[in-house]
Each structure stands twice: as C-alpha cells, then as structure tokens.
Design a protein around this motif. Structure first.
Motif, mmCIF file in Angstrom:
data_model
loop_
_atom_site.group_PDB
_atom_site.id
_atom_site.type_symbol
_atom_site.label_atom_id
_atom_site.label_comp_id
_atom_site.label_asym_id
_atom_site.label_seq_id
_atom_site.Cartn_x
_atom_site.Cartn_y
_atom_site.Cartn_z
ATOM 1 N N VAL A 451 0.836 -1.202 0.000
ATOM 2 C CA VAL A 451 0.000 0.000 0.000
ATOM 3 C C VAL A 451 0.868 1.247 0.000
ATOM 4 O O VAL A 451 0.600 2.220 -0.728
ATOM 5 C CB VAL A 451 -0.945 -0.002 1.218
ATOM 6 C CG1 VAL A 451 -1.711 1.310 1.321
ATOM 7 C CG2 VAL A 451 -1.914 -1.177 1.130
ATOM 8 N N TYR A 452 1.941 1.228 0.792
ATOM 9 C CA TYR A 452 2.801 2.403 0.950
ATOM 10 C C TYR A 452 3.487 2.756 -0.369
ATOM 11 O O TYR A 452 3.494 3.916 -0.799
ATOM 12 C CB TYR A 452 3.840 2.122 2.027
ATOM 13 C CG TYR A 452 4.342 3.355 2.763
ATOM 14 C CD1 TYR A 452 4.611 4.546 2.099
ATOM 15 C CD2 TYR A 452 4.559 3.321 4.135
ATOM 16 C CE1 TYR A 452 5.068 5.661 2.781
ATOM 17 C CE2 TYR A 452 5.024 4.427 4.825
ATOM 18 C CZ TYR A 452 5.275 5.592 4.137
ATOM 19 O OH TYR A 452 5.729 6.700 4.816
ATOM 20 N N CYS A 453 4.073 1.776 -1.045
ATOM 21 C CA CYS A 453 4.861 2.109 -2.238
ATOM 22 C C CYS A 453 3.961 2.356 -3.460
ATOM 23 O O CYS A 453 4.371 3.057 -4.384
ATOM 24 C CB CYS A 453 5.905 1.040 -2.526
ATOM 25 S SG CYS A 453 5.271 -0.532 -3.098
ATOM 26 N N ILE A 454 2.731 1.790 -3.490
ATOM 27 C CA ILE A 454 1.824 2.048 -4.613
ATOM 28 C C ILE A 454 1.125 3.397 -4.447
ATOM 29 O O ILE A 454 0.749 4.042 -5.432
ATOM 30 C CB ILE A 454 0.791 0.909 -4.725
ATOM 31 C CG1 ILE A 454 1.492 -0.401 -5.058
ATOM 32 C CG2 ILE A 454 -0.251 1.205 -5.797
ATOM 33 C CD1 ILE A 454 0.578 -1.615 -5.017
ATOM 34 N N ALA A 455 0.945 3.849 -3.200
ATOM 35 C CA ALA A 455 0.268 5.119 -2.930
ATOM 36 C C ALA A 455 1.002 6.282 -3.606
ATOM 37 O O ALA A 455 2.198 6.186 -3.899
ATOM 38 C CB ALA A 455 0.192 5.350 -1.417
ATOM 39 N N PRO A 456 0.294 7.389 -3.869
ATOM 40 C CA PRO A 456 0.938 8.539 -4.529
ATOM 41 C C PRO A 456 2.123 9.062 -3.729
ATOM 42 O O PRO A 456 2.093 9.113 -2.499
ATOM 43 C CB PRO A 456 -0.187 9.581 -4.589
ATOM 44 C CG PRO A 456 -1.445 8.813 -4.453
ATOM 45 C CD PRO A 456 -1.129 7.630 -3.596
ATOM 46 N N SER A 457 3.172 9.414 -4.436
ATOM 47 C CA SER A 457 4.361 10.004 -3.825
ATOM 48 C C SER A 457 4.820 11.168 -4.688
ATOM 49 O O SER A 457 4.305 11.377 -5.792
ATOM 50 C CB SER A 457 5.484 8.966 -3.697
ATOM 51 O OG SER A 457 5.872 8.480 -4.975
ATOM 52 N N ALA A 458 5.787 11.923 -4.203
ATOM 53 C CA ALA A 458 6.256 13.099 -4.938
ATOM 54 C C ALA A 458 6.838 12.710 -6.295
ATOM 55 O O ALA A 458 6.659 13.417 -7.281
ATOM 56 C CB ALA A 458 7.299 13.846 -4.108
ATOM 57 N N ARG A 459 7.506 11.574 -6.389
ATOM 58 C CA ARG A 459 8.143 11.172 -7.640
ATOM 59 C C ARG A 459 7.269 10.237 -8.475
ATOM 60 O O ARG A 459 7.611 9.935 -9.623
ATOM 61 C CB ARG A 459 9.485 10.498 -7.341
ATOM 62 C CG ARG A 459 10.460 11.395 -6.576
ATOM 63 C CD ARG A 459 11.848 10.810 -6.600
ATOM 64 N NE ARG A 459 12.416 10.848 -7.931
ATOM 65 C CZ ARG A 459 13.448 10.100 -8.325
ATOM 66 N NH1 ARG A 459 13.985 9.240 -7.483
ATOM 67 N NH2 ARG A 459 13.916 10.182 -9.553
ATOM 68 N N ALA A 460 6.167 9.760 -7.896
ATOM 69 C CA ALA A 460 5.207 8.923 -8.633
ATOM 70 C C ALA A 460 3.804 9.324 -8.190
ATOM 71 O O ALA A 460 3.147 8.603 -7.441
ATOM 72 C CB ALA A 460 5.468 7.444 -8.383
ATOM 73 N N PRO A 461 3.331 10.501 -8.630
ATOM 74 C CA PRO A 461 2.081 11.050 -8.079
ATOM 75 C C PRO A 461 0.807 10.381 -8.576
ATOM 76 O O PRO A 461 -0.255 10.587 -7.986
ATOM 77 C CB PRO A 461 2.132 12.515 -8.521
ATOM 78 C CG PRO A 461 2.978 12.513 -9.757
ATOM 79 C CD PRO A 461 3.981 11.415 -9.573
ATOM 80 N N HIS A 462 0.884 9.596 -9.639
ATOM 81 C CA HIS A 462 -0.324 9.037 -10.243
ATOM 82 C C HIS A 462 -0.426 7.539 -9.962
ATOM 83 O O HIS A 462 0.549 6.795 -10.109
ATOM 84 C CB HIS A 462 -0.334 9.297 -11.751
ATOM 85 C CG HIS A 462 -0.187 10.741 -12.106
ATOM 86 N ND1 HIS A 462 -1.143 11.691 -11.786
ATOM 87 C CD2 HIS A 462 0.821 11.412 -12.741
ATOM 88 C CE1 HIS A 462 -0.749 12.878 -12.215
ATOM 89 N NE2 HIS A 462 0.445 12.741 -12.789
ATOM 90 N N VAL A 463 -1.620 7.110 -9.558
ATOM 91 C CA VAL A 463 -1.887 5.705 -9.285
ATOM 92 C C VAL A 463 -2.753 5.155 -10.410
ATOM 93 O O VAL A 463 -3.772 5.756 -10.773
ATOM 94 C CB VAL A 463 -2.595 5.524 -7.931
ATOM 95 C CG1 VAL A 463 -2.870 4.047 -7.648
ATOM 96 C CG2 VAL A 463 -1.766 6.134 -6.812
ATOM 97 N N THR A 464 -2.354 4.040 -10.960
ATOM 98 C CA THR A 464 -3.121 3.425 -12.045
ATOM 99 C C THR A 464 -4.397 2.793 -11.476
ATOM 100 O O THR A 464 -4.495 2.519 -10.272
ATOM 101 C CB THR A 464 -2.291 2.337 -12.738
ATOM 102 O OG1 THR A 464 -2.020 1.283 -11.786
ATOM 103 C CG2 THR A 464 -0.975 2.902 -13.252
#
Length: 616
Positions: A451-464
């Motif tokens: 859940v943590y790594c798939i959730a939006p982050s600054a370098r990967a803001p978009h979730v498929t």
C-alpha cells in the motif's frame, strides 16, 4: 505547587544529522561520518585531511562533547543570573515599574501596564532559554565520549538523551524489592518468544545469568548495564501485554522503567556496545509507551551512537563470533530506524550508501536456562528475514519519498512493480520454521509495504486503476486481520503504537482510493492487469479473499471503514494518541461513509422492490 521556571528546566533538542568533514563540506559531497576517516576521503587517498568542520573538534583537538556542553551551560547560566539580578534592580528603582495594585480595584490602566511588564519578562526569559537551546546546535553530539564521571551537577549523555526524548516524566517507583521470581521468568519468556527473535540485540544467556544472580540467596554483584537490561526487558514485556492505560500490566511497566532509570547514566555511557543495547531497549519501550517517550528522538540518538562507534562498517579483522554479534546489533538499530522513520513519514537517520555491513547469519538461540521442561519450545530466529525486508523498504522509500521531488521517475509504474515483485519473492522465500505469529506479522508488514509504495508520492504522483484495486484489496485484508489482533485476549509478536499509525495510514489510503475511483471499485468489475514492458517485472496479483470476507465491494468498503475506526478506538484504550487518530479518521471519512450507506440503502431498496415484483 508553582511550576518551576522554564529556564531552570529547558527542553533540550539536538539536531540528528552527522556533521560532514571539512573536505566533504567544501566539495559538497555526502559524508558518512566514518571514523577515523570518512569513505569519501579514503577513496580519494586523503585520510589525513579528514577532519571535522568545526576546529574545536578537529583531529588532534578532540575534546569531550559533555565538557563543551558544561562550559557552554556555565557561560549561559552566568548570563541568566546577571539578567535576573539586573531585572530585580530595575524593578526596585525604575519609575516605570508596575505599581502595586489593589486586586479589588478595577484600574484598567494599571492592569494593562502589569500585563505588559509580565509579557516583557516572559519574552526576556524565553529569549534567554532560546539562546541556551540554540547553542546546542553548534555542538556535535559525540557518542564515544568517555572522559566524564556522572554527578548530580554535570550533563551526561544519558541525561541529554532523556531530556530530549521524554514527553511526560515517568512516575517515581513505589517499590524497592524484586518482583516474584515466577512472574519475572514469565515476562522474560514472553520477550524471548515474541521480541528477541526479531531484534536479537543481546544474548538470552546473559539475561538469564542476570536473573540467576539477582534471585540467589545472596545476590551477586551486577553492572548498571545489567540492571538496565533486567528492568527494561520486564518493562517491555509488561507494556507489550497491556490492554489499556489503566491495567496492571501498564502500571507494572511504568514501575519497571522507574526502577531502570537510576542506572541510565552508566548503562548509556558512550563508547561501549552495551550503550547500543541499552538504547535499543529504551527505543523498543518507547514504541509501546509514546506518552512518556518519543521513539523518533530515541532512534536518532541510537543511530548516532551506531555511526560514532563505527558499527555501520564491517571490520574484517574481527573474530567471526564478535563480528556476527556486531552485525546483529547494527541491523537491530537499522530495522528500528527504517520502521520508525517510515511510520512517521520522516527521513532516515543515515543513507544505505553509508552502510557496509553484511547481513548476520541466522542465530541458533538457546532455550530458557531456568527450565528443563521438554514442552518449552525453543524460539526460532526471524531477525534476518525482517532485516532483509527493511532493506527492501529502505530502497523504495528513499527513491519514492526521500529523493528530489522535482525529479519524477521516468517510468514510475515499472519501478513500483519491480519493488513489489522483489517483496513478493522475499515473502515466498521465508523459511518454513518461522513461527506462525511472527509470519503473520511479517505478512501484515508486506501488505502495508504494498500500500505504501503504490500510494501517490512526490516522484510517482499518479496511481493506475490496477494500483487502486491493489490498495483496496490489501487494505481490506490487512485491516480485517489487525482488527482481530487488536480484539485478541493477548498480544502476539511485537505490536506497538506504530501499528495504530499504520492502521490510520491504510485507512487514509483506502478513503483516497474510493474517492478517486469509487465507481470502478464498488462495481466489482474486473480490471485487467497491465502488461509489463519487456525486461520489466509484472504487477503483483490480487490477493485472495478469505471465506469470511463476504459481501460485494460496497459492503466490504463500509465494513472496512468501520473496522478502521473500531481498531483505532481499541488502540485508544492503550495509547491516548490513537484516540486523536480515530477522531481525525472519522472526520476524514464521514462524507464518504454517508455516501456509501446511502448507496447501500438504495441498492437494498431496489433489491426489495425487485423481489416483490417477482413474488407478484
């Protein structure tokens, strides 16, 4: 009783980062603080030029950190004393001093003048305190200092640690004797079965040796670090079995910590491996008692001590047994730092690039020395799998959440699927002999990591869309299990206040997933797995639903939101901070829950109407 002046008992805060050497600072490169010369200077062949940026701590001019603190405090205490005497003198002779006012007389001007003078006095006092506290920032915390003796007057490393990490003071202990021996051994066996297999920072043989000497007819002599080990293990085991802030287990834990604290000065004496073991135990306790201690500050001090003692680098000339013990100690600190930093969404105490320590070999722990009962199961080591998981978490957390946010990943989805694949392989490779209760805890860690790594982050803001389905399914599976654990009669493995933070985090991501793709998730229509690019890992498969996870996605969503709230409510009985998490989650999810319940009512009404039509 009037409260003491804040300037008499200031709250000390010390910055955590390791100071760069002068060469790394001028070259603007990362410095790992390795002693006697950092890695960058060694690679450049300039070990002799590696020195601290501050000349008073340069090579050949080292001096005790505590001595420097004492000198600074003495200087500032003189300034405070002068300021107070000056204030008293001015108050006696200054014509503008606030006059004595009859409390029964409502003289607004006099009251305003008195309030102004009180505010000015507080401002001056706060300025003096801020000056005192800010001066600590100029001093580098040296955890290897050994040239001081604790006394009632000087500042020791232990007192600095406790001043910075204590939230509420620990109550004074009420007793002076030892607990009953059978109760002591029961608590130690709990620690041995549930916590030591994950964090083998010391040998269980040494702990049982301490117990045997304490409970002799004439107790044998013990070092302060051994007393600390004894009382802190009892405190951790008691706190881990507590169900509320008012039960006997929690009160016993406070009693045991109170008995340990008088030994802190010696147990936390810098420069010894026993210091690291003592700090690890205090950090573990803080994870169970956030009311009295801050785990974030404690793990910072512990990591600084690890770096100052050079435990972040392997020493090839050591004996294999000593090297293995050193590695286990380091990775206990490493695992705690990664877990605490991630759950608080903060930076790690040191980067993986600064670490050159091989994973330890799995230990072969001994059974309890105090029993010959063949039914007592020998606890199996599960620390190496945990350390490996922390390494995997550390890699993607630094990449996704701690790297430059203005530099997005070129193919974020492929990277995320790759790290998920690595964690799935780690899970599939767990040894068969890992105890069930610890395997279950590691499975929850895996779902939390997904859940943590798939959730939006600054370098990967978009979730498929497929990523949202993964978040949806893993949160439900994780919340269902942690809800059962929170309702259990006793704790298993090592569940702490940080699990309340994890539940809140996963509940928040669940709410975000439903708001972003609610119609698609609630419809239950299958979302195909994205095709992987050549040479890249495939996305992880959806987790299997348990038989008791009944209902459609609408019912499952409402039940999950309710269980997040109920779990936080249960944790609120143990940790007051969890109650505020529950209140925040309720406010965050109220409109979504109302919308889901309206949708459920409409669905049920339509089903009833349709069933009535068929009957007619």
């Amino acid at each position: 009783m009037p409260r003491s002046s804040f300037s008499d008992n200031p709250i000390l805060r010390v910055s955590r980062p390791v100071s760069a050497c002068s060469r790394c600072r001028s070259a603007k490169v990362k410095c790992d603080g390795k002693l006697p010369a950092c890695t960058a200077c060694e690679k450049a062949g300039r070990e002799s030029e590696c020195s601290a940026a501050n000349s008073q701590f340069a090579r050949g001019k080292e001096r005790s950190y505590v001595a420097a603190l004492e000198l600074r405090i003495e200087k500032l205490e003189k300034r405070l004393q002068y300021a107070r005497s000056r204030k008293a003198s001015v108050a006696q002779h200054d014509p503008d001093a606030p006059p004595a006012v009859d409390p029964g007389r409502k003289d607004s001007l006099a009251f305003i003048r008195a309030a102004i003078h009180r505010k000015a006095a507080r401002t001056r006092e706060n300025a003096d305190v801020n000056s005192l506290v800010s001066d600590f920032g100029y001093l580098s915390v040296n955890a290897t200092t050994q040239d001081f003796e604790p006394s009632e007057l000087n500042m020791t490393f232990a007192r600095l640690v406790l001043a910075a990490s204590t939230n509420d003071p620990v109550p004074e202990p009420k007793g002076t004797g030892l607990p009953a021996e059978h109760a002591t051994r029961a608590l130690i066996q709990f620690y041995e079965a549930n916590i030591l297999p994950l964090y083998p920072a010391f040998s269980i043989v040494s702990l049982y040796s301490v117990v045997d000497r304490l409970y002799q007819e004439i107790p044998g002599p013990l070092r302060n670090s051994e007393y600390w080990l004894f009382w802190m293990v009892l405190a951790i085991s008691s706190a881990a079995q507590s169900r509320s802030m008012r039960d006997k287990s929690y009160l016993d834990a406070l009693e045991f910590v109170g008995r340990a604290l008088p030994h802190a000065d010696r147990a936390l004496t810098p420069g010894y491996a026993a210091q690291l073991q003592s700090l690890i135990l205090l950090t573990q306790y803080s994870m169970l008692d956030p009311t009295h201690f801050s785990s974030w500050h404690l793990i910072g001090f512990t990591c600084r001590a690890v770096v100052d003692l050079g435990f972040h680098q392997d020493l090839p000339y050591m004996q294999p047994s000593d090297l293995e013990a050193r590695r286990r100690t380091f990775y206990c600190v490493y695992a705690l730092d990664r877990a605490i930093s991630m759950v608080h969404a903060r930076a790690f105490s040191f980067y993986d690039d600064a670490v050159s320590v091989a994973l330890p070999s799995p230990t072969k722990p001994c059974g309890p020395l105090s029993t010959s009962d063949p039914t007592v199961k020998v606890p199996l080591d599960a620390s190496v799998p945990l350390f490996r998981l922390r390494q995997l978490q550390s890699g993607w957390y630094q990449t996704l959440f701690q790297s430059d946010p203005t530099d997005p990943l070129p193919d974020a989805n492929s990277y995320i699927w790759q790290v998920c694949s690595e964690m799935r392989k780690w899970s599939e490779g767990l040894p068969d002999n890992v105890p069930i209760r610890i395997r279950e805890m590691l499975d929850l860690e895996l779902r939390y990591s997904y859940v943590y790594c798939i959730a939006p982050s600054a370098r990967a803001p978009h979730v498929t869309p497929y990523g949202r389905v993964l978040i949806f399914e893993h949160v439900i599976a994780c919340v269902n299990r942690i809800y059962d654990i929170a309702n259990g009669a006793v704790n298993t493995a090592f569940y702490t206040y940080h699990d309340a933070l994890r539940v809140f985090f996963m509940g928040s991501q669940f709410v975000a997933a439903l708001r972003d793709g609610g119609d698609s998730l609630l419809s239950g229509s299958p979302i195909p797995m994205p095709l992987a690019m050549p040479g890249t890992a495939s996305p992880p498969p959806l987790p299997q639903r348990l038989d008791r996870d009944v209902g459609d996605n609408l019912d499952r969503s409402i039940r999950c939101l309710a269980r997040v709230r109920l779990t936080l409510k249960l944790y609120g009985d143990r940790w007051e901070n969890a109650s505020s998490l529950m209140d925040t989650f309720e406010a965050m999810s109220a409109d979504l829950l109302e919308s889901l319940k309206s949708r459920q009512a409409m669905r049920d009404a339509a089903a009833t109407t349709q069933a009535g039509g068929f009957v007619a």
